[in-house]
Scaffold this active site. Structure first.
Site, PDB file in Angstrom:
ATOM      1  N   ARG A  82     -16.942  20.294  31.872  1.00  0.00           N
ATOM      2  CA  ARG A  82     -16.820  20.684  30.466  1.00  0.00           C
ATOM      3  C   ARG A  82     -16.676  19.430  29.618  1.00  0.00           C
ATOM      4  NH1 ARG A  82     -11.286  22.077  27.903  1.00  0.00           N
ATOM      5  NH2 ARG A  82     -11.942  21.338  25.865  1.00  0.00           N
ATOM      6  N   HIS A 126     -14.468  19.685  19.498  1.00  0.00           N
ATOM      7  CA  HIS A 126     -13.202  19.230  20.062  1.00  0.00           C
ATOM      8  C   HIS A 126     -12.617  18.188  19.096  1.00  0.00           C
ATOM      9  CE1 HIS A 126     -10.821  18.869  24.038  1.00  0.00           C
ATOM     10  NE2 HIS A 126     -10.173  18.131  23.150  1.00  0.00           N
ATOM     11  N   GLU A 171      -9.150  24.666  21.333  1.00  0.00           N
ATOM     12  CA  GLU A 171      -7.775  24.721  20.818  1.00  0.00           C
ATOM     13  C   GLU A 171      -7.711  24.764  19.287  1.00  0.00           C
ATOM     14  OE1 GLU A 171      -5.541  21.528  22.602  1.00  0.00           O
ATOM     15  OE2 GLU A 171      -5.887  22.280  24.626  1.00  0.00           O
ATOM     16  N   ASN A 292      -6.321  26.835  28.050  1.00  0.00           N
ATOM     17  CA  ASN A 292      -5.757  25.518  28.370  1.00  0.00           C
ATOM     18  C   ASN A 292      -4.251  25.688  28.464  1.00  0.00           C
ATOM     19  OD1 ASN A 292      -8.340  24.607  27.962  1.00  0.00           O
ATOM     20  ND2 ASN A 292      -7.881  23.421  26.114  1.00  0.00           N
ATOM     21  N   TYR A 294      -0.444  23.852  29.695  1.00  0.00           N
ATOM     22  CA  TYR A 294       0.318  22.685  30.165  1.00  0.00           C
ATOM     23  C   TYR A 294       1.771  23.034  30.440  1.00  0.00           C
ATOM     24  CZ  TYR A 294      -3.755  19.900  29.102  1.00  0.00           C
ATOM     25  OH  TYR A 294      -5.021  19.382  29.115  1.00  0.00           O
ATOM     26  N   GLU A 351      -8.375  23.706  30.962  1.00  0.00           N
ATOM     27  CA  GLU A 351      -7.552  22.483  31.000  1.00  0.00           C
ATOM     28  C   GLU A 351      -6.231  22.810  31.652  1.00  0.00           C
ATOM     29  OE1 GLU A 351      -6.730  20.289  27.395  1.00  0.00           O
ATOM     30  OE2 GLU A 351      -8.809  20.505  26.715  1.00  0.00           O
TER      31      GLU A 351
END
Ligand code: IFM
Length: 445
Positions: A82, A126, A171, A292, A294, A351
């Site tokens: 990606r 992005h 995002e 994504n 984290y 991600e």
């Protein structure tokens, strides 16, 4: 040394996709070459808004070294990559005439990927908006919907013969919130934030329509940053603050895109910007949900801040990555469940990764055992989510390479590959070999 343990993967689909992700501004460099226009991030860097005054001018020099980077992916054995297109590289003014040398770079990259058996996943946006469009108000200007549709048309007609997987945005909640309320580049006014949210959602819908029309059989989604937002304390005020941030961060984009309406907590604030027919323009059928993830975010009430909250302290004893992000694989599993239940789409994790300050040892090797442990735990959590019925179809590590980490510049390293920013030498870390081993093992099954 004993080989690090691999995570359980038995509950993942046989056609599960393993990949890596990057983005244009973070790796390409060559910001002044071949007719590329300026992006807002060139300007932020020039204005000294980035740690150590780092810039994206050279970054990982991927623009010139893409072949070497694709060879790294081939060594990893990933099925998919990606990346994003830099809008100002292909449309230097954001609209108007296209820049052929910029388009030709992505032709070369895509062809190299396909020749290496790696499927390109192309993300349109992005974060590197052409500065020329920012000068016209950027996403605060409703015209941005037409600018984005024009850009999407250029990309789909040029690359749609070879690329099937497209993401509209990466995002949207992060660049909207950090551009308009939480960040340093604060042009704060609630109105600007709400305007931006709505225009980006409209641009997403317009982008989906263009891609569907131009690329028969395209597989389209939007990539959302989804993290649990938890109160810093047991107070009611902090709980309300967390619910508010959660709405902006996790629902302000996927709710209108996938469910056709804004969450009730922010709907009234967005209402003044909604014109007849807008919600149907935003809610276009998509094929998957890009996630994504984290770590959990802690929030506290702050009456003087624009939205009534700010980032709060992390509770004592919470395990953290070296860059201070909480480690909590259960929160990942729970996030996958929530997204599955709320949106009902196949999920691709586009991600997930571990930020640290890796350095080569005396022998020149980069041993990142903690990153391996992190990835192992998070992949195990994803497998557990799949076992309990979550439709998760792919996992992409952020990132192939250490790269430009926005306001932190080059100090935070997320790569499976270490980049020496002076020589631009790439050194695969131990996590690189571990991931290659995992992919080989799983695909042999
Ligand atoms: O580097 C970023 C990426 O651009 C967007 N998602 C989070 C990553 C790590 O901060």
């Amino acid at each position: 040394m004993r080989a690090p343990e691999l995570p359980p993967t038995a509950s993942l689909r046989p056609d599960f996709i393993w990949g890596v992700s990057t983005s244009a501004f973070q790796i390409e460099g060559a910001t002044k070459e071949d007719g590329r226009g300026r992006s807002i991030w060139d300007v932020y860097c020039q204005n000294g808004e980035v740690k150590n005054h780092d810039t994206g001018d050279v970054a990982c020099d991927h623009y010139h070294r893409y072949r070497e980077d694709v060879a790294l992916m081939k060594r990893l054995g990933v099925q998919a990559y990606r990346f994003s297109v830099a809008w100002p590289r292909v449309l230097p003014q954001g609209q108007g005439s296209a820049n052929e040398p910029g388009l030709a770079f992505y032709d070369r990259l895509i062809d190299e990927l396909l020749a290496s058996g790696i499927e390109p996943w192309l993300c349109l946006y992005h974060w590197d908006l052409p500065q020329a469009l920012e000068d016209l108000g950027g996403w605060m200007n409703r015209e941005s919907v037409a600018w984005f549709a024009h850009y999407a048309k250029l990309i789909s007609t040029r690359f749609g013969d070879r690329v099937r997987r497209f993401a509209t945005f990466n995002e949207p909640s992060i660049f909207s919130l950090f551009g308009h309320s939480l960040g340093k580049r604060d042009r704060s006014s609630e109105d600007n934030l709400h305007r931006t949210i709505h225009h980006v959602n409209l641009a997403h819908g317009a982008g989906v329509d263009v891609l569907r029309e131009e690329v028969p059989g395209a597989s389209i989604g939007c990539i959302h940053n989804c993290q649990p937002c938890w109160p810093s304390s047991g107070s009611e005020a902090d709980a309300a603050a967390a619910a508010r941030l959660d709405t902006y961060w996790n629902n302000a984009f996927p709710d209108p895109q996938c469910r056709g309406k804004y969450p009730s907590l922010i709907g009234p604030a967005i209402e003044p910007h909604i014109q007849p027919g807008d919600m149907a323009r935003i809610c276009r059928p998509v094929d998957w949900f890009g996630l994504n993830h984290y770590s959990p975010v802690y929030v506290k009430a702050q009456a003087t801040s624009m939205l009534g909250f700010e980032f709060g302290e992390k509770p004592a004893g919470v395990p953290l990555t070296p860059i201070g992000w909480p480690i909590n694989p259960d929160a990942f599993r729970e996030t996958l469940r929530i997204v599955h239940e709320r949106y009902g789409l196949p999920i691709y994790v586009l991600e997930n990764g571990y930020g640290s300050f890796d350095k080569p040892d005396e022998a020149g090797a980069v041993i990142d055992a903690e990153r391996i442990e992190f990835l192992r735990a998070y992949i195990a959590a994803m497998n557990a989510a799949a076992r309990s019925g979550v439709d998760v179809r792919g996992y992409f590590i952020w990132s192939l390479l250490d790269n430009f980490e926005w306001e932190s510049g080059y100090s935070n390293r997320f790569g499976l590959t270490y980049v020496d920013y002076l020589s631009l030498q790439r050194i695969p870390k131990s996590s690189f070999r571990w991931y290659a081993d995992l992919i080989k093992t799983v695909r042999r099954r």
